[in-house]
Write a protein that holds these residues in place. Structure first.
Motif, PDB file in Angstrom:
ATOM      1  N   GLU A 335       1.000  -1.217  -0.171  1.00 29.30           N
ATOM      2  CA  GLU A 335      -0.193  -0.029  -0.130  1.00 29.30           C
ATOM      3  C   GLU A 335       0.850   1.334   0.183  1.00 29.30           C
ATOM      4  N   LYS A 339       1.498   4.164  -3.579  1.00 28.64           N
ATOM      5  CA  LYS A 339       1.046   5.359  -3.381  1.00 28.64           C
ATOM      6  C   LYS A 339       2.141   6.238  -4.134  1.00 28.64           C
ATOM      7  N   ARG A 345       9.401   4.525  -7.154  1.00 26.25           N
ATOM      8  CA  ARG A 345       9.211   3.279  -6.834  1.00 26.25           C
ATOM      9  C   ARG A 345      10.283   2.392  -7.305  1.00 26.25           C
TER      10      ARG A 345
END
Length: 363
Positions: A335, A339, A345
């Motif tokens: 989670e 985001k 990432r």
């Protein structure tokens, strides 16, 4: 026609060697910083001061500027010597914006406050790899628009921000719309900004005006490429962050120009369109196809010297690591990672895998 009359109401011995050593340390640190700045500044100076570059820029200079290419380049280099991040900008982005200055007749980074060369970090794909590239963008100031508007149609500009606690009455059905504005005694801080208004007075005495609310201005701010970074967060060196009140005044002036007879002045239209265009690539605002090849070579050198380079602020990276550390399940970890923008990432993948192994191992 219904009136929109409103009034703002107020809201809420052994020391000597140590001192010498400290002085030497500071001197060494200052020397290191100077050397770190000198390298990109030298590259920028050698590129911009080449004869071919100055000849090309001279062709772009508008007659009203009262500056030649050499003077514009010296002004840019002086600004870069005082701003480490500006010195690291690609020479092509600085040249493109100097060319824009030459075309619209505004000199950047002077005490007049007409326009500014501002460094921004942008994402670029180089050889199939996304890297962070520092590029210059021209931000035209409120005073710059005042000059352009007066030169174009002899319009006298009056624009002010309105704060909580000011006495302010306006009627959008009236000409001019602002009836009364008296600053209050409360602190006029940026978080207290409520409105911005602008009156444009013609040579014949006719007045055009506009009043903008906080919501209207913030919508324009949030759609500005000069405000949001590539990760969707406000840029730390954005004028919207550093000088919000001036940006509010400028926004009100631009909005009021749609109502006033500003004529067909080429320089004003160029300034307005340049700021309206996408700023994902500063070179897009100027046709650089006939610029000397050496500027593209210099851009490549600057980009490669920093590639792949850190594209994430260290403090932000540490914050994400702390969030990963608080996760006790893979679902919670996913989670947090979900985001994040994709490029972040990718950069945090190693930390994600480390904490993923921690969670799986029950440690």
């Amino acid at each position: 026609m219904a009136s929109s009359l409103r009034k703002v109401r107020s809201g809420t011995g052994n020391d000597r060697p140590r001192a010498v050593a400290t002085g030497e340390a500071k001197e060494q640190k200052g020397s290191a910083m100077s050397k770190e700045l000198a390298r990109p500044l030298d590259t920028l100076s050698l590129t911009l001061r080449s004869p071919k570059m100055q000849q090309w820029l001279d062709k772009q200079v508008h007659a009203s500027l009262n500056r030649n290419a050499t003077q514009l380049i010296n002004i840019a280099l002086q600004a870069a010597s005082q701003n480490e991040m500006l010195a690291k900008c690609t020479p092509g982005s600085i040249l493109a914006n100097l060319c824009l200055c030459a075309q619209i007749g505004l000199v950047p980074n002077t005490a007049l406050g007409h326009a500014y060369l501002v460094p921004f970090n942008n994402r670029r794909q180089i050889d199939r790899q996304w890297v962070t590239v520092t590029e210059a963008q021209l931000v035209i100031g409120y005073k710059g628009y005042v000059k352009l508007v007066f030169d174009a149609a002899e319009l006298v500009v009056q624009a002010q921000p309105v704060y909580v606690g000011d006495e302010f009455d306006y009627d959008l059905a009236a000409f001019p719309p602002v009836r009364h504005h008296r600053p209050g005694q409360h602190p006029r801080t940026d978080d207290k900004l409520l409105y911005a208004w602008c009156h444009l007075k013609t040579r014949g005495g006719q007045v055009f005006g506009e009043v903008m609310t906080r919501a209207e201005i913030e919508r324009r701010r949030d759609s500005s490429k000069g405000y949001l970074d590539f990760d969707g967060k406000p840029k730390k060196n954005s004028p919207w962050v550093a000088h919000p009140a001036e940006m509010w005044r400028k926004t009100a002036v631009r909005h009021a120009l749609k109502l006033a007879p500003a004529g067909n002045d080429e320089r004003l239209e160029r300034a307005l369109s340049a700021e309206d265009e996408s700023r994902d690539n500063p070179a897009d605002i100027i046709d650089m196809s006939d610029a000397p090849q050496e500027v593209r070579d210099a851009d490549r050198q600057v980009i490669e010297s920093g590639a792949p380079g850190p594209s994430l602020d260290p403090a932000e990276a540490e914050r994400i690591r702390c969030e990963f550390a608080t996760c006790d399940t893979l679902k919670a970890l996913d989670e947090v990672a979900g985001k994040l923008p994709k490029h972040i990432r990718d950069e945090m993948a190693k930390d994600y895998l480390t904490h993923s192994a921690r969670v799986r191992g029950g440690r």
